[in-house]
Design a protein around this motif. Structure first.
Motif, short mmCIF file in Angstrom:
data_model
loop_
_atom_site.label_atom_id
_atom_site.label_comp_id
_atom_site.label_asym_id
_atom_site.label_seq_id
_atom_site.Cartn_x
_atom_site.Cartn_y
_atom_site.Cartn_z
N LEU A 89 -11.12 87.15 134.05
CA LEU A 89 -11.48 86.05 133.11
C LEU A 89 -11.10 86.17 131.72
CD1 LEU A 89 -14.03 83.96 133.42
CD2 LEU A 89 -15.40 85.50 132.51
N PRO A 90 -10.15 85.39 131.30
CA PRO A 90 -9.87 85.30 130.18
C PRO A 90 -11.04 84.89 129.10
CG PRO A 90 -8.08 84.33 131.68
CD PRO A 90 -9.22 84.60 132.19
N VAL A 91 -11.13 85.42 128.20
CA VAL A 91 -12.20 85.14 127.31
C VAL A 91 -11.80 85.57 125.92
CG1 VAL A 91 -13.97 85.96 128.90
CG2 VAL A 91 -13.15 87.61 127.44
N PRO A 92 -12.50 84.90 124.82
CA PRO A 92 -12.26 85.07 123.34
C PRO A 92 -12.46 86.59 123.09
CG PRO A 92 -13.46 83.25 123.62
CD PRO A 92 -13.70 83.92 124.84
N GLU A 93 -11.65 87.28 122.23
CA GLU A 93 -12.02 88.53 121.73
C GLU A 93 -13.33 88.84 121.18
OE1 GLU A 93 -9.15 91.79 121.38
OE2 GLU A 93 -7.66 90.25 120.20
N GLY A 94 -13.75 89.86 121.23
CA GLY A 94 -15.09 90.21 120.62
C GLY A 94 -16.14 90.16 121.38
N VAL A 95 -16.05 89.39 122.71
CA VAL A 95 -17.33 89.39 123.63
C VAL A 95 -17.61 90.50 124.21
CG1 VAL A 95 -16.44 86.93 124.16
CG2 VAL A 95 -16.09 88.95 125.85
N VAL A 96 -19.15 90.73 124.54
CA VAL A 96 -19.71 91.64 125.16
C VAL A 96 -20.26 91.42 126.67
CG1 VAL A 96 -21.73 93.23 124.90
CG2 VAL A 96 -20.46 92.51 123.04
N VAL A 97 -19.90 92.22 127.36
CA VAL A 97 -20.20 91.85 129.01
C VAL A 97 -21.45 92.46 129.14
CG1 VAL A 97 -19.56 92.40 131.32
CG2 VAL A 97 -17.53 92.27 129.81
N LYS A 98 -22.38 91.38 129.54
CA LYS A 98 -23.98 91.56 129.66
C LYS A 98 -24.03 91.95 131.27
CE LYS A 98 -26.36 90.87 126.76
NZ LYS A 98 -27.10 91.58 125.89
N GLY A 99 -23.33 91.37 131.98
CA GLY A 99 -23.59 91.57 133.39
C GLY A 99 -22.50 90.85 134.39
N PHE A 100 -22.57 91.47 135.68
CA PHE A 100 -21.45 90.94 136.59
C PHE A 100 -22.26 91.12 138.02
CE2 PHE A 100 -17.85 91.66 139.63
CZ PHE A 100 -17.72 90.18 139.93
N TYR A 101 -22.61 89.91 138.59
CA TYR A 101 -23.34 90.09 139.98
C TYR A 101 -22.50 89.52 141.30
CZ TYR A 101 -25.39 85.57 138.84
OH TYR A 101 -25.36 84.14 138.42
N TYR A 102 -23.04 90.11 142.31
CA TYR A 102 -21.93 89.46 143.44
C TYR A 102 -23.10 89.29 144.76
CZ TYR A 102 -19.17 90.43 147.84
OH TYR A 102 -18.79 90.45 149.07
N GLY A 103 -22.54 88.40 145.46
CA GLY A 103 -23.52 87.89 146.58
C GLY A 103 -24.75 87.31 146.26
N ASP A 104 -25.97 87.92 146.75
CA ASP A 104 -27.22 87.06 146.24
C ASP A 104 -27.66 87.38 145.13
OD1 ASP A 104 -27.91 89.86 146.37
OD2 ASP A 104 -29.38 89.82 147.80
N GLY A 105 -27.10 88.06 144.09
CA GLY A 105 -27.24 87.99 142.72
C GLY A 105 -28.16 89.38 142.33
N LYS A 106 -28.44 90.00 143.45
CA LYS A 106 -29.09 91.23 143.12
C LYS A 106 -28.35 92.63 143.13
CE LYS A 106 -33.17 89.56 145.72
NZ LYS A 106 -34.18 89.66 146.98
N ALA A 107 -27.21 92.41 143.51
CA ALA A 107 -26.33 93.51 143.39
C ALA A 107 -25.35 93.56 142.35
CB ALA A 107 -25.13 93.56 144.87
N GLU A 108 -25.54 94.55 141.87
CA GLU A 108 -24.78 94.73 140.30
C GLU A 108 -23.19 95.15 140.74
OE1 GLU A 108 -25.49 93.91 137.15
OE2 GLU A 108 -27.28 92.94 137.50
N TRP A 109 -22.42 94.58 139.96
CA TRP A 109 -20.94 95.08 140.21
C TRP A 109 -20.20 95.56 138.98
CZ3 TRP A 109 -20.36 96.28 145.05
CH2 TRP A 109 -19.15 96.52 145.60
N LYS A 110 -19.17 96.30 138.80
CA LYS A 110 -18.70 96.65 137.64
C LYS A 110 -17.73 95.59 137.23
CE LYS A 110 -19.58 101.68 137.97
NZ LYS A 110 -19.03 102.93 137.68
N ALA A 111 -17.70 95.55 135.73
CA ALA A 111 -16.66 94.67 135.14
C ALA A 111 -16.50 95.15 133.46
CB ALA A 111 -17.40 93.21 134.91
N SER A 112 -15.07 95.23 133.27
CA SER A 112 -15.00 95.82 131.86
C SER A 112 -14.11 94.75 131.12
CB SER A 112 -14.16 97.10 132.30
OG SER A 112 -13.07 96.66 132.79
N LEU A 113 -14.23 95.06 129.84
CA LEU A 113 -13.43 94.10 128.89
C LEU A 113 -12.15 94.61 128.51
CD1 LEU A 113 -13.60 91.57 127.15
CD2 LEU A 113 -14.62 93.16 125.39
N MET A 114 -11.22 93.92 128.59
CA MET A 114 -9.63 94.50 128.13
C MET A 114 -9.40 93.49 126.91
SD MET A 114 -7.94 93.82 131.76
CE MET A 114 -6.44 94.69 131.40
N PRO A 115 -8.95 94.33 125.70
CA PRO A 115 -8.31 93.62 124.49
C PRO A 115 -7.19 92.62 124.74
CG PRO A 115 -7.92 95.85 124.49
CD PRO A 115 -8.72 95.48 125.61
N ALA A 116 -6.87 91.83 124.03
CA ALA A 116 -5.83 91.09 124.06
C ALA A 116 -4.55 91.39 124.53
CB ALA A 116 -5.83 89.86 123.00
#
Length: 595
Positions: A89-116
């Motif tokens: 997911l390309p995003v503006p720099e300086g964002v903070v990941v609050k959450g990433f969910y998969y499937g029914d919305g109850k299963a939390e999955w991992k996501a990390s932020l990469m600098p430009a």
């Protein structure tokens, strides 16, 4: 094996590898889901089934300088075996990941932020492996990257990503950008909903330079902007607004303004600028009485639900008029029919009679736009009231005087009572340049309703503009910082010298090319609703504000330049659909080539 057990089996099989560096580096082995563009398929396409995106819903919640973005994706695997996928997911720099969910919305999955810079290296690797340059248009943005997850066969799953960013003001203006592809085609439809919390004093001068949003305000003052999928044209979604300045009573009584700039190919010596000049007022801040004439197309192409919706919307407009205001209704096909010879006062009896008259309207015949407009403009007007016309059509003029030039001239020179004409084009077959010209020349606004959009809702939004402009007779000059006129600093300004009337929630836009990098001023005057003169000044400092990230400015300038050239063709008697004939005419060929 059912889908649930299949998902569990796949999950168990990759659980130990999902977050390993080995899996992370296998860029050629899985689908990469890129919401802003499409799904990039695995390099080995003969083995794995492709994954597709079905739709994307974006929700943006803005409170002060904080913006929380939620993207929900419906992803489908039409193949017969599980497919591995990864969200990028390309995003503006300086964002903070609050959450990433998969499937029914109850299963939390991992996501990390990469600098430009790290994201750019990843983009390059994917491009080299897949031989697909899709990602390069997002160079300069960071990226959110998820761990690998399975998409079960013949099934759809929902992905959700939430991130937050702190917006930095520029000259009192806040800008929000949602990166999206510039490509003309994409796999999935998008919808967008933005909620701008009112806060202490509320946002002002809200502007969406990239997309045409529907706007309404909640009871608590929150401004809601929505964009249906059929209006989601390509390119990044951009939103700008002014921060509240002081208390309501201390706010400036004149127009508010903000400006963007983007350098051109001259190495930064010249470029393009765009200024938005406007003022949002609260719905209750109206005092003038209106005289409203509804001009409704009832030609054969309006038959069915289209005419039924128009009639219902017309009834709502009549019912929504205030006591003491006046109205009339005109319908037209090859001929013209009037509800009354002149606008009548709105009361219980006239409202009931208008509803009954509309019920009897049927669709048939051609489209005589000239005679219908002439009938509306020739009515006697009532002194002390604001005369406005809502002119609706779903097609081109086919009967009577069909010349665009003569119809536009009628809206200008033939409009002796200076009625403001709000043109409404329904569907894809309207003459948009003509409708725009009719509105602009009279001080009104154009509006276009695409197939599938709710016509009644759109007309009710237009109705809210009928209290008249917040500022009119808006004139400007280009000056040096010390106030001396310096017209040579700007070329090809659209419009030149005079801005259109400014309506609440609809700022006037001035676009042009600047010469040199030294600051200059755009100084202007206008009249407010109480006929008092107001002044405004906009500082344009290319060295400080010009940025390639605002390259949309050049495209907006070009679109407005095309509009002015189309107007010139219309004034010469040319007809928009006859492009080939215009190319062969020595008088119009130059304009056509420039467009």
């Amino acid at each position: 094996m059912n889908i649930t057990w299949c998902l569990i089996a796949v999950w168990a099989g990759i659980a130990g590898l999902a977050h390993s560096q080995e899996i992370r580096d296998e860029l050629g082995a899985r689908n990469i889901i890129l919401p802003q563009r499409r799904v990039i398929l695995p390099a080995d396409r003969t083995v794995r089934q492709p994954v597709t995106m079905e739709k994307v819903n974006a929700r943006i919640l803005v409170n002060g300088r904080s913006a929380v973005t939620t993207l929900e994706l419906d992803v489908r695997n039409n193949g017969s075996s599980p497919a591995e996928a990864e969200l990028l997911l390309p995003v503006p720099e300086g964002v903070v990941v609050k959450g990433f969910y998969y499937g029914d919305g109850k299963a939390e999955w991992k996501a990390s932020l990469m600098p430009a810079d790290e994201a750019r290296r990843l983009y390059d690797r994917i491009v080299a492996r897949r031989k697909d340059p899709a990602l390069l248009e997002f160079a300069g943005f960071g990226a959110i990257r998820s761990s690998v997850f399975p998409v079960p066969p013949r099934s759809s799953v929902k992905l959700g990503i939430v991130y937050e960013q702190l917006l930095t003001p520029v000259e009192g203006r806040l800008d929000y950008v949602l990166p999206r592809t510039e490509a003309l085609s994409g796999d999935a439809p998008w919808t967008v909903r933005v909620e701008l919390a009112s806060g202490k004093d509320g946002p002002g001068n809200i502007f969406t330079p990239s997309h045409q949003m529907e706007r309404h305000q909640l009871e608590n003052g929150t401004v809601v902007l929505t964009l249906a999928e059929e209006r989601m044209n390509p390119g990044p979604f951009r939103l700008s607004w002014l921060e509240a300045r002081g208390k309501k009573g201390e706010a400036s009584s004149g127009p508010e303004a903000s400006v963007y700039a983007s350098p051109d190919a001259s190495g930064g010596k010249n470029g393009y600028f765009l200024a938005m000049v406007g003022k949002d007022v609260r719905p209750g801040e109206h005092s003038i009485l209106r005289e409203v004439t509804l001009v409704l197309d009832r030609s054969g192409s309006m038959r069915g639900n289209k005419l039924a919706s128009v009639k219902e919307a017309a009834k709502q407009i009549v019912s929504g008029l205030n006591p003491g205001e006046r109205f009339n209704i005109i319908t037209y096909n090859e001929g013209v029919n009037l509800f009354e010879a002149a606008p009548v006062e709105k009361n219980g009896a006239s409202e009931k009679a208008a509803h009954a008259w509309l019920d009897a309207v049927v669709a048939r015949g051609g489209t005589n736009m000239h005679e219908a407009l002439a009938a509306a403009l020739s009515q006697p007007s009532h002194e002390g009231m604001l005369p406005v016309v809502l002119f609706l059509t779903d097609g081109l003029p086919t009967i009577g005087r069909t010349s665009e030039k003569s119809i536009a001239a009628l809206a200008g020179e033939g409009n002796r009572a200076e009625r403001r004409i709000f043109t409404i084009g329904v569907g894809e077959d309207v003459n948009a340049p003509l409708l725009r010209r009719m509105a602009e020349i009279s001080g009104g606004l154009p509006c276009y309703i695409l197939s599938g959009e709710n016509l009644e809702v759109k007309l009710s939004q237009v109705f809210r503009q009928l209290y008249g402009p917040v500022f009119r007779k808006v004139r400007y000059t280009v000056c040096s910082p010390d106030g001396r006129e310096q017209p040579g600093r700007v070329q090809d300004a659209i419009p030149s010298g005079v801005l259109p009337d400014i309506y609440s929630g609809n700022p006037a836009v001035l676009a042009g090319r600047y010469i040199g990098t030294e600051p200059f001023l755009i100084k202007g005057t206008c009249l407010d609703r109480d006929n008092r003169e107001q002044a405004f000044a906009i500082t344009v400092d290319p060295q400080r504000i010009a940025s390639m990230k605002d390259d949309f400015v050049a495209r907006l300038w070009a679109a407005r330049k095309i509009g002015s050239l189309e107007t010139a063709l219309m004034d010469m008697g040319g007809s928009s659909p006859g492009t080939e004939a215009l190319r062969s005419n020595s008088k119009t060929a130059e304009l056509v080539e420039e467009i």
